[in-house]
Design an enzyme around this catalytic site. Structure first.
Site: not given
Length: 342
Positions: A148-150
């Site tokens: 996930g980017c976060n």
């Protein structure tokens, strides 16, 4: 040697970003692009900024001849991705950009995503795609699960600190701001310009954000015991970028030195001089992550910052970085473009 690739879900933001990045790669050719709802359309009609490129017409997945493909990027939504990947040829190399293979425990996947995993055999062979920490496993992998980017942003700020034992593992607060493109390209009422612009809000508050599953999995594995961070994401009315501000208990100078040593040889992870904080402006459109450390006014506490482009280093750039390793290419190939500024 030229490698032929397919991009499934090419009509979404991460699919378009993959096309943009691969255009600069000397040894990769895009042979197939799928977009189920836009099948039959030219990419130039879906994304006019790509009109200068000679690209295949968008098609349905079942129209692709995978015998001619060396590696497949899967930029489809979670749940759809696992069903599609389970039906692909068993010897095909795959980089998945969805959430479907990130969590190793099927029960954890069901907990965070609300449905049973439908491709357990593939999940068992998937390698977590945070390149800088899993590159040896990625080189030999058939299936890589993009993060996930976060989750990537928070991990770049914290992993070396957890491994080195220089912060209190029970005192981690992660405050994260992310751009609207992280929500994908589907129409959503709360993302309309009139409802999003000129505002700023927290979302998925408390224990509801799905990337918490990745933080729990990866940080606990590093520490050898359960680690749970306090995490609150905020939606920014901007197109690209993530900025993480992490509050930790530990000596700020030691924390900075630990990160600087850990990332000294990493081409895409840049640690700023002590006391400087990064900006999403300075990584926009690039595969770089900028990391900063500052001392808090409270003695024995520090603030760690990490900024990256959610579509590039947080997703499609990471995917190409992983694909390079899987295909025997130089890891940085096609990814060293300078950030866009202003």
């Amino acid at each position: 040697m030229t490698h032929n690739v397919a991009i499934l879900g090419a009509s979404g933001y991460t699919g378009a970003e993959l096309v943009r990045l691969i255009a600069q790669h000397p040894n990769i050719d895009i042979k197939a692009l799928s977009g189920e709802r836009k099948a039959g359309m030219a990419m130039a009609d879906v994304f006019p900024h790509l009109r200068h490129m000679d690209l295949p017409i968008l098609c349905k997945i079942d129209e692709i001849d995978f015998s001619q493909i060396d590696l497949c990027f899967c930029a489809l939504p979670h749940k759809t991705s696992q069903e599609v990947i389970a039906a692909l040829p068993k010897d095909l190399k795959i980089v998945d950009l969805s959430a479907d293979f990130r969590l190793r425990d099927p029960d954890e996947y069901e907990k965070w995503y609300g449905n049973k995993h439908a491709a357990l055999a593939q999940q068992g062979e998937a390698v977590y795609g945070l390149t800088e920490f899993y590159r040896d496993e990625i080189r030999g992998a058939r299936l890589v699960a993009g993060t996930g980017c976060n989750a990537a942003t928070g991990q770049f700020a914290l992993r070396p600190l957890i491994s080195a034992g220089v912060i209190d593992l029970d005192e981690i607060i992660l405050d994260l701001k992310c751009a609207v493109s992280g929500a994908g390209r589907s129409l959503k009422e709360n993302l309309l310009h009139a409802e999003l612009s000129e505002g700023y809000n927290a979302y998925a508050i408390g224990s509801t954000h799905r990337h918490l599953g990745e933080f729990d999995q990866e940080f606990s594995k590093l520490a050898g015991r359960p680690v749970k961070v306090q995490f609150t994401p905020h939606l920014m009315p901007v197109n690209r970028g993530i900025l993480a501000t992490v509050y930790v208990k530990g000596d700020a100078q030691v924390i900075h030195d630990t990160l600087a040593v850990a990332y000294a040889d990493e081409p895409f992870l840049q640690v700023l001089p002590f006391g400087e904080a990064p900006s999403t402006h300075h990584v926009r459109g690039s595969n770089y992550c900028h990391i900063g450390v500052a001392a808090d006014r409270i003695e024995g506490r520090a603030i760690v910052f990490a900024a990256l482009d959610n579509l590039t280093k947080g997703s499609s750039g990471q995917a190409l970085q992983n694909a390079n390793l899987m295909l025997g290419e130089k890891e940085e190939e096609g990814l060293t473009m300078a950030p866009l500024f202003p």
